[in-house]
Design a protein around this motif. Structure first.
Motif, PDB file in Angstrom:
ATOM      1  N   ILE A 103       6.694  52.246 -25.042  1.00 20.75           N
ATOM      2  CA  ILE A 103       7.182  51.942 -23.690  1.00 20.75           C
ATOM      3  C   ILE A 103       6.897  50.474 -23.371  1.00 20.75           C
ATOM      4  N   ALA A 104       5.698  49.995 -23.732  1.00 22.20           N
ATOM      5  CA  ALA A 104       5.338  48.594 -23.476  1.00 22.20           C
ATOM      6  C   ALA A 104       6.278  47.637 -24.206  1.00 22.20           C
ATOM      7  N   VAL A 105       6.655  47.983 -25.426  1.00 21.62           N
ATOM      8  CA  VAL A 105       7.582  47.148 -26.185  1.00 21.62           C
ATOM      9  C   VAL A 105       8.949  47.146 -25.506  1.00 21.62           C
ATOM     10  N   LYS A 106       9.423  48.337 -25.111  1.00 24.25           N
ATOM     11  CA  LYS A 106      10.733  48.438 -24.470  1.00 24.25           C
ATOM     12  C   LYS A 106      10.757  47.691 -23.139  1.00 24.25           C
ATOM     13  N   GLU A 107       9.688  47.784 -22.364  1.00 25.63           N
ATOM     14  CA  GLU A 107       9.641  47.180 -21.028  1.00 25.63           C
ATOM     15  C   GLU A 107       9.016  45.790 -21.037  1.00 25.63           C
ATOM     16  N   ASN A 108       8.715  45.243 -22.210  1.00 25.63           N
ATOM     17  CA  ASN A 108       8.070  43.942 -22.336  1.00 25.63           C
ATOM     18  C   ASN A 108       6.783  43.905 -21.505  1.00 25.63           C
ATOM     19  N   GLU A 109       5.993  44.972 -21.620  1.00 19.48           N
ATOM     20  CA  GLU A 109       4.714  45.160 -20.926  1.00 19.48           C
ATOM     21  C   GLU A 109       4.864  45.237 -19.407  1.00 19.48           C
ATOM     22  N   GLY A 110       6.071  45.485 -18.932  1.00 16.80           N
ATOM     23  CA  GLY A 110       6.310  45.648 -17.500  1.00 16.80           C
ATOM     24  C   GLY A 110       6.302  47.130 -17.137  1.00 16.80           C
ATOM     25  N   PRO A 111       6.535  47.447 -15.858  1.00 11.84           N
ATOM     26  CA  PRO A 111       6.534  48.848 -15.431  1.00 11.84           C
ATOM     27  C   PRO A 111       7.739  49.611 -15.979  1.00 11.84           C
ATOM     28  N   ALA A 112       7.554  50.895 -16.186  1.00  6.96           N
ATOM     29  CA  ALA A 112       8.637  51.774 -16.631  1.00  6.96           C
ATOM     30  C   ALA A 112       9.369  52.290 -15.394  1.00  6.96           C
ATOM     31  N   ILE A 113      10.374  53.120 -15.605  1.00  7.77           N
ATOM     32  CA  ILE A 113      11.062  53.725 -14.465  1.00  7.77           C
ATOM     33  C   ILE A 113      10.077  54.615 -13.722  1.00  7.77           C
ATOM     34  N   SER A 114      10.410  54.964 -12.513  1.00  6.30           N
ATOM     35  CA  SER A 114       9.529  55.809 -11.708  1.00  6.30           C
ATOM     36  C   SER A 114       9.497  57.225 -12.274  1.00  6.30           C
ATOM     37  N   HIS A 115       8.324  57.844 -12.217  1.00  9.57           N
ATOM     38  CA  HIS A 115       8.209  59.222 -12.675  1.00  9.57           C
ATOM     39  C   HIS A 115       8.860  60.189 -11.685  1.00  9.57           C
ATOM     40  N   LYS A 116       9.321  59.670 -10.559  1.00 13.15           N
ATOM     41  CA  LYS A 116       9.959  60.506  -9.542  1.00 13.15           C
ATOM     42  C   LYS A 116      11.485  60.564  -9.698  1.00 13.15           C
ATOM     43  N   GLU A 117      12.007  59.919 -10.733  1.00 13.99           N
ATOM     44  CA  GLU A 117      13.441  59.998 -11.011  1.00 13.99           C
ATOM     45  C   GLU A 117      13.806  61.443 -11.337  1.00 13.99           C
ATOM     46  N   LEU A 165      -1.566  52.668 -16.046  1.00 17.63           N
ATOM     47  CA  LEU A 165      -2.231  51.776 -16.999  1.00 17.63           C
ATOM     48  C   LEU A 165      -1.626  50.369 -16.944  1.00 17.63           C
ATOM     49  N   GLN A 166      -0.309  50.287 -16.779  1.00 18.55           N
ATOM     50  CA  GLN A 166       0.370  48.997 -16.722  1.00 18.55           C
ATOM     51  C   GLN A 166      -0.070  48.223 -15.484  1.00 18.55           C
ATOM     52  N   ALA A 167      -0.209  48.911 -14.356  1.00 12.98           N
ATOM     53  CA  ALA A 167      -0.633  48.254 -13.115  1.00 12.98           C
ATOM     54  C   ALA A 167      -2.046  47.685 -13.241  1.00 12.98           C
ATOM     55  N   LYS A 168      -2.875  48.299 -14.079  1.00 11.83           N
ATOM     56  CA  LYS A 168      -4.250  47.822 -14.298  1.00 11.83           C
ATOM     57  C   LYS A 168      -4.337  46.837 -15.458  1.00 11.83           C
ATOM     58  N   GLY A 169      -3.208  46.521 -16.077  1.00  5.20           N
ATOM     59  CA  GLY A 169      -3.196  45.571 -17.189  1.00  5.20           C
ATOM     60  C   GLY A 169      -3.770  46.143 -18.473  1.00  5.20           C
ATOM     61  N   LEU A 170      -3.681  47.458 -18.646  1.00  5.49           N
ATOM     62  CA  LEU A 170      -4.275  48.103 -19.820  1.00  5.49           C
ATOM     63  C   LEU A 170      -3.264  48.463 -20.903  1.00  5.49           C
ATOM     64  N   VAL A 171      -2.013  48.018 -20.766  1.00  2.00           N
ATOM     65  CA  VAL A 171      -1.022  48.290 -21.800  1.00  2.00           C
ATOM     66  C   VAL A 171      -0.679  47.003 -22.528  1.00  2.00           C
ATOM     67  N   SER A 172      -0.304  47.141 -23.766  1.00  2.00           N
ATOM     68  CA  SER A 172       0.106  45.971 -24.538  1.00  2.00           C
ATOM     69  C   SER A 172       1.016  46.413 -25.674  1.00  2.00           C
ATOM     70  N   LYS A 173       1.664  45.428 -26.266  1.00  2.00           N
ATOM     71  CA  LYS A 173       2.547  45.699 -27.396  1.00  2.00           C
ATOM     72  C   LYS A 173       1.773  45.766 -28.709  1.00  2.00           C
ATOM     73  N   GLU A 174       0.483  45.473 -28.662  1.00  2.06           N
ATOM     74  CA  GLU A 174      -0.334  45.474 -29.877  1.00  2.06           C
ATOM     75  C   GLU A 174      -0.480  46.887 -30.419  1.00  2.06           C
ATOM     76  N   GLU A 175      -0.864  46.962 -31.677  1.00  2.00           N
ATOM     77  CA  GLU A 175      -1.126  48.266 -32.283  1.00  2.00           C
ATOM     78  C   GLU A 175      -2.228  48.971 -31.507  1.00  2.00           C
ATOM     79  N   PRO A 176      -2.070  50.271 -31.233  1.00  2.00           N
ATOM     80  CA  PRO A 176      -3.104  50.989 -30.473  1.00  2.00           C
ATOM     81  C   PRO A 176      -4.405  51.079 -31.243  1.00  2.00           C
ATOM     82  N   LYS A 177      -5.500  50.943 -30.493  1.00  2.00           N
ATOM     83  CA  LYS A 177      -6.832  51.079 -31.086  1.00  2.00           C
ATOM     84  C   LYS A 177      -7.358  52.446 -30.687  1.00  2.00           C
TER      85      LYS A 177
END
Length: 163
Positions: free
Chosen positions: A69-83, A119-131
């Protein structure tokens, strides 16, 4: 992205960060509002690093899905979960094309997207490989610390009697 100490607690909204262990459980801080709560050992708690989703070929760890999702959104927010469900399913199929439609429900997709946005709002997502550390080792470490704390608990003093 490091999800080793991020928790989902059954019956509680949002995600929590593990702060410290106590004698009877642990203290977690909400990523939504920053409030700290005490969680007992009997609560149904899941580490995000342990959660995975069904695909047709294997189970895919949640950290990998969050990274996609981070790669697709360029580390930005995704669509709303209320869609609506159709929009969520279409979006999720673009991220995990081989997900198992029979075992992954729209409610699961909503939860993943909501968690990603938290997680994105807290700056905890990235395009890096997950640890992702060994989840069993983390669980054992927590249990051992709780056992040590329980042993340190002072024993009740017996009242002294006069002769």
């Amino acid at each position: 992205m490091n999800v080793e100490k991020i928790l989902a607690i059954s019956g509680k909204p949002g995600l929590y960060e593990l702060k410290l262990q106590t004698r009877s459980g642990f203290v977690a801080e909400s990523l939504l509002d920053g409030k700290k709560i005490t969680v007992g050992m009997r609560s149904n708690v899941s580490l995000l690093s342990e959660i995975s989703m069904y695909t047709h070929s294997e189970e895919k760890p949640l950290a990998e899905i969050m990274r996609a999702i981070a790669v697709k959104e360029n580390e930005g927010p995704a669509i709303s979960h209320k869609e609506d469900n159709a929009a969520l399913i279409t979006y999720f199929a673009g991220i995990v094309p081989d997900y198992d439609e029979d075992r992954v429900y729209p409610s699961d997709i909503k939860k993943v997207i909501n968690w990603y946005n938290i997680l994105q709002a807290k700056g905890l997502v990235s395009k890096e490989e997950p640890k992702v550390a060994n989840a069993e080792a983390i669980k054992e470490e927590v249990v051992e610390e709780v056992k040590k704390e329980a042993k340190k608990e002072p024993k009740e003093k017996t009242p002294k009697t006069k002769k």
